[in-house]
Design an enzyme around this catalytic site. Sequence first.
Site, PDB file in Angstrom:
ATOM      1  N   HIS A   1       0.832  -1.204   0.000  1.00  0.00           N
ATOM      2  CA  HIS A   1       0.000   0.000   0.000  1.00  0.00           C
ATOM      3  C   HIS A   1       0.874   1.265   0.000  1.00  0.00           C
ATOM      4  O   HIS A   1       0.897   2.029   0.975  1.00  0.00           O
ATOM      5  CB  HIS A   1      -0.893  -0.046   1.251  1.00  0.00           C
ATOM      6  CG  HIS A   1      -2.135   0.776   1.139  1.00  0.00           C
ATOM      7  ND1 HIS A   1      -2.126   2.142   1.142  1.00  0.00           N
ATOM      8  CD2 HIS A   1      -3.433   0.422   1.042  1.00  0.00           C
ATOM      9  CE1 HIS A   1      -3.359   2.604   1.057  1.00  0.00           C
ATOM     10  NE2 HIS A   1      -4.171   1.582   0.983  1.00  0.00           N
TER      11      HIS A   1
ATOM     12  N   GLU B   1      -0.468   1.061  -5.598  1.00  0.00           N
ATOM     13  CA  GLU B   1      -0.439  -0.123  -4.737  1.00  0.00           C
ATOM     14  C   GLU B   1      -0.458  -1.426  -5.544  1.00  0.00           C
ATOM     15  O   GLU B   1      -1.534  -1.916  -5.917  1.00  0.00           O
ATOM     16  CB  GLU B   1      -1.644  -0.095  -3.801  1.00  0.00           C
ATOM     17  CG  GLU B   1      -1.860   1.236  -3.101  1.00  0.00           C
ATOM     18  CD  GLU B   1      -3.250   1.358  -2.486  1.00  0.00           C
ATOM     19  OE1 GLU B   1      -3.910   0.309  -2.318  1.00  0.00           O
ATOM     20  OE2 GLU B   1      -3.687   2.473  -2.178  1.00  0.00           O
TER      21      GLU B   1
END
Length: 301
Positions: free
Chosen positions: A167, A275
């Site tokens: 992330h 991500e």
Amino acid sequence: AQVSITDSQVSATLPSRESVEILLHGATVISWKDASGAEKLWLSEGAVLDGSKPVRGGIPVVFPVFGTAPDHAATAKLPQHGFARSSRWEFLGKSTSESSGTKDGGDSSVKLDFGLSPNNLSEEAKKAWPYEFGLIFSVTLGREGLTTSIVVQNVGESVWEFQTLMHTYLKVKDISSILVSGLESASYVDKLTSPISTNMSPSSGNLTITAKTDRVYTPAGGPSDPVTVSDGRKKLYTVARDNLNEVVIWNPWTDAKTMGDFKPVDGYKQMICIEPGTVRGWQKLEAGESWEGGQIITAHY
Ligand code: TA6
């Protein structure tokens, strides 16, 4: 490379002055600087770094579920994005490599390994996801960029399945001049429409961020097509994937004010989340099998 280890984090600096900092909490990369000391990752000024909650910024590790999966029995009871980013990992060690080309000699890269297994988990996490697993998360700091990869091992007797994603919060000067390329003709799930819709992105042109954006792209070229983040004509980052079919693009825009740890509230103008992950469907792991995936981020400025 200089590597320093404290009770809460591991930091490394190459002879050419690039540096990286990783919290044992979540094995979260919280800083990556180039040789001039310029920070490449966005970290909220309100990020909680004491281990009491996931870090808002840097590179949180998402495992074994992306988001929440209420209709997926095995992970339905897990918190959003799973337990990996909220657990205390172990530092497994470092390895350096010296490429012959180094003019001033010394290490051209350093790899830092972190481990997570059930005995690192809270009782509630173990109860919520009672599978025998092993994770090795590796951070490799080089002169041109940063690689983060994860090895997922099924060390139990029964098959189970997972999702995983890195992330990554990339730092930018001004989101309004950012262009994202490499997603042409990719199908994407737009999580902001209801019902959630699947679309095809245009076969040409760049993605710009002009409002809250939360899209799960599956680039047609397969799990290695790079995504490039540019500021006008200047390339800032290239993110290549290894065995990760998806790439999520997220910017909370003004919703940032609804997140207590997102500071400053207009900080969304200085970040974009790129991500890489495998998040559409589930990766199945038979007993004894292992799987690996990673991202290679090149900073061009
Ligand atoms: O990656 C995008 C996303 O799934 C968004 O939907 C948003 O929830 C973001 O992750 C941040 O999630 P967090 O749990 O860290 O607040």
